[in-house]
Design a protein around this motif. Sequence first.
Motif, short mmCIF file in Angstrom:
data_model
loop_
_atom_site.label_atom_id
_atom_site.label_comp_id
_atom_site.label_asym_id
_atom_site.label_seq_id
_atom_site.Cartn_x
_atom_site.Cartn_y
_atom_site.Cartn_z
N PHE A 54 6.68 -10.00 15.80
CA PHE A 54 5.32 -10.49 15.54
C PHE A 54 5.33 -11.86 14.89
CE2 PHE A 54 5.65 -5.91 15.40
CZ PHE A 54 4.84 -5.58 16.48
N GLY A 55 6.48 -12.51 14.96
CA GLY A 55 6.61 -13.86 14.42
C GLY A 55 6.85 -13.86 12.93
N HIS A 56 7.11 -15.03 12.41
CA HIS A 56 7.33 -15.20 10.99
C HIS A 56 6.00 -15.23 10.25
CE1 HIS A 56 11.64 -16.30 11.38
NE2 HIS A 56 11.24 -16.76 12.56
N ARG A 57 5.91 -14.40 9.21
CA ARG A 57 4.77 -14.40 8.30
C ARG A 57 3.45 -14.16 9.04
NH1 ARG A 57 3.80 -19.09 6.42
NH2 ARG A 57 2.74 -18.36 4.54
N HIS A 58 3.43 -13.14 9.88
CA HIS A 58 2.18 -12.81 10.57
C HIS A 58 1.10 -12.53 9.52
CE1 HIS A 58 -0.82 -10.59 12.83
NE2 HIS A 58 -0.25 -11.03 13.95
N PRO A 59 -0.06 -13.19 9.61
CA PRO A 59 -1.06 -13.08 8.53
C PRO A 59 -1.46 -11.66 8.19
CG PRO A 59 -1.65 -14.82 10.08
CD PRO A 59 -0.47 -14.10 10.67
N GLN A 60 -1.64 -10.80 9.18
CA GLN A 60 -2.05 -9.43 8.91
C GLN A 60 -0.98 -8.65 8.16
OE1 GLN A 60 -3.89 -7.56 12.32
NE2 GLN A 60 -3.42 -5.49 11.59
N LEU A 61 0.27 -8.92 8.50
CA LEU A 61 1.37 -8.22 7.84
C LEU A 61 1.61 -8.76 6.43
CD1 LEU A 61 3.85 -7.99 10.85
CD2 LEU A 61 2.07 -6.38 10.15
N ILE A 62 1.51 -10.07 6.27
CA ILE A 62 1.67 -10.66 4.94
C ILE A 62 0.56 -10.17 4.01
CG2 ILE A 62 1.54 -12.83 3.65
CD1 ILE A 62 4.21 -12.45 5.00
N ALA A 63 -0.67 -10.08 4.52
CA ALA A 63 -1.78 -9.60 3.70
C ALA A 63 -1.55 -8.17 3.24
CB ALA A 63 -3.09 -9.70 4.49
N ALA A 64 -1.03 -7.33 4.13
CA ALA A 64 -0.74 -5.94 3.76
C ALA A 64 0.33 -5.87 2.68
CB ALA A 64 -0.31 -5.15 5.00
N ALA A 65 1.36 -6.72 2.82
CA ALA A 65 2.44 -6.74 1.83
C ALA A 65 1.92 -7.21 0.48
CB ALA A 65 3.58 -7.63 2.30
N HIS A 66 1.14 -8.30 0.47
CA HIS A 66 0.59 -8.80 -0.79
C HIS A 66 -0.28 -7.75 -1.48
CE1 HIS A 66 1.98 -12.87 -1.08
NE2 HIS A 66 1.57 -13.19 0.12
N ALA A 67 -1.14 -7.11 -0.72
CA ALA A 67 -2.03 -6.12 -1.30
C ALA A 67 -1.24 -4.96 -1.91
CB ALA A 67 -3.01 -5.60 -0.25
N GLN A 68 -0.19 -4.54 -1.23
CA GLN A 68 0.60 -3.41 -1.74
C GLN A 68 1.44 -3.82 -2.94
OE1 GLN A 68 0.05 -0.36 -0.57
NE2 GLN A 68 1.31 0.42 -2.23
N LEU A 69 1.96 -5.05 -2.95
CA LEU A 69 2.74 -5.53 -4.08
C LEU A 69 1.94 -5.51 -5.38
CD1 LEU A 69 4.66 -8.52 -2.45
CD2 LEU A 69 5.73 -6.56 -3.59
N ASP A 70 0.65 -5.68 -5.27
CA ASP A 70 -0.21 -5.67 -6.45
C ASP A 70 -0.52 -4.26 -6.94
OD1 ASP A 70 -0.37 -8.43 -6.63
OD2 ASP A 70 -2.16 -8.56 -5.37
N ARG A 71 -0.11 -3.24 -6.17
CA ARG A 71 -0.49 -1.87 -6.52
C ARG A 71 0.70 -0.97 -6.82
NH1 ARG A 71 -2.08 0.75 -2.48
NH2 ARG A 71 -3.18 2.34 -3.70
N LEU A 72 1.65 -0.89 -5.87
CA LEU A 72 2.73 0.10 -5.98
C LEU A 72 3.80 -0.24 -4.96
CD1 LEU A 72 3.61 2.96 -7.12
CD2 LEU A 72 2.46 3.92 -5.10
N THR A 73 5.07 -0.26 -5.37
CA THR A 73 6.14 -0.60 -4.43
C THR A 73 7.11 0.54 -4.17
OG1 THR A 73 7.50 -1.48 -6.24
CG2 THR A 73 6.06 -3.04 -5.06
N LEU A 74 7.33 1.41 -5.15
CA LEU A 74 8.34 2.46 -4.97
C LEU A 74 8.00 3.68 -5.82
CD1 LEU A 74 11.13 3.23 -3.74
CD2 LEU A 74 12.18 2.31 -5.82
N THR A 75 8.15 4.85 -5.21
CA THR A 75 8.00 6.09 -5.96
C THR A 75 9.22 7.00 -5.81
OG1 THR A 75 6.99 7.23 -4.06
CG2 THR A 75 5.50 6.09 -5.61
N SER A 76 10.03 6.77 -4.79
CA SER A 76 11.02 7.70 -4.26
C SER A 76 10.28 8.82 -3.53
CB SER A 76 11.97 8.28 -5.33
OG SER A 76 11.41 9.44 -5.92
N ARG A 77 11.00 9.63 -2.80
CA ARG A 77 10.36 10.73 -2.08
C ARG A 77 10.16 11.96 -2.98
NH1 ARG A 77 10.56 11.20 3.35
NH2 ARG A 77 9.19 12.96 2.92
N ALA A 78 10.42 11.80 -4.29
CA ALA A 78 10.13 12.90 -5.21
C ALA A 78 8.63 13.12 -5.36
CB ALA A 78 10.73 12.61 -6.59
#
Length: 402
Positions: A54-78
Amino acid sequence: MVRTPAAVRDAERWTAHNYHPLPVVISSAEGAWLTDVDGRRYLDCLAGYSALNFGHRHPQLIAAAHAQLDRLTLTSRAFIHDQFADFCRELAELCGKDLVLPMNTGAEAVETAIKVARKWGYQVKGVPAGQATIVVAEGNFHGRTTTIVSFSTDTDARDDFGPYTPGFRIVPYGDLAALEAAIDDTTVAVLIEPIQGEQGVVVPPEGYLPGVRRVCTERNVLFVADEIQSGLGRTGSTFACDDEGVTPDMYLLGKALGGGIVPVSAVVADAEVLGVLRPGQHGSTFGGNPLACAVATEVVRLLATGEFQRRSAELGARLHESLRALVGQGLVAVRGRGLWAGIDIDPALMSGREACERLAERGVLAKDTHGSTIRLAPPLVVTAEELDHAVEQLAAVLAGAR
């Protein structure tokens, strides 16, 4: 001041030499274009081995990453996080399967499939304990773990990494009779790439994949399709298996699933297959993490529109037509499907490495494999004009060597 030579020297000084990269040092990218530390731009015709469909830095994908980085990145599968179910459901629906097992890298997906196939063989098929076998193809590339290189036929990938893991039978790729002859009562799976990428974008003979599907069904063997490079729009369909009207028992996905942002892989199958796993029998701390799921869900939604599959099919036809025009003018063969091509350069002119170096000098980045073969896999966001430009530069490189 030119920065590239010093950056190349530093990379060589401080890293293990398990790669032989071109002497290009990238600092930024967007769409189908890369820019190096000296400000020179390059057309990307590798797309991270299909990780950047989908190319480098596709806007829709970058937006999803930014939004998630501000909320939660890792929990483990526990624990269960709020991105997990949507990702698994939407990917399962895209594949037409029941269940998803998320992992991180392509090799992890392959290792997972091997474990699942063996467990299915023992618990469902009734193979005696410790006797499961899996049929694979010559010229395969499924990763570089010790188990996977045990059934590689590439000496660079395999030599000096033994002792090797048993339980695999290697047959010629595209030879349905040999594949069928290798199956017996201990066989639990056939693991193949619908198109062999690392081998040089090798497309199997017409009827081969439907034949594999038929044989696996008749002999009660799982058909496992490694679509890590070939899947998710690369060939002009969602999966390369779709081009042959074939549905495997297990899809192995990776690379493009992470949108070029995070490593994401998955095994996708029906409940009668993935359902053999129980808690504690397989897992990954980072597999299916919130950041990965947020990005990968957007990848699935991009694919659900069909836009990228159509672009790959239409632009791929243009690419292959223009490449075939160079056969006899420095190329000896062209293979592939969609926006994926393997081209064989006349070895009397130059090696594939030399051709890639000369292309880089002309602002086009590609990757060689196996001597005189080059793989071309531009991002699916590439334009017709950019494709024409890439082929023009290849033609100039070939003409300069004749």
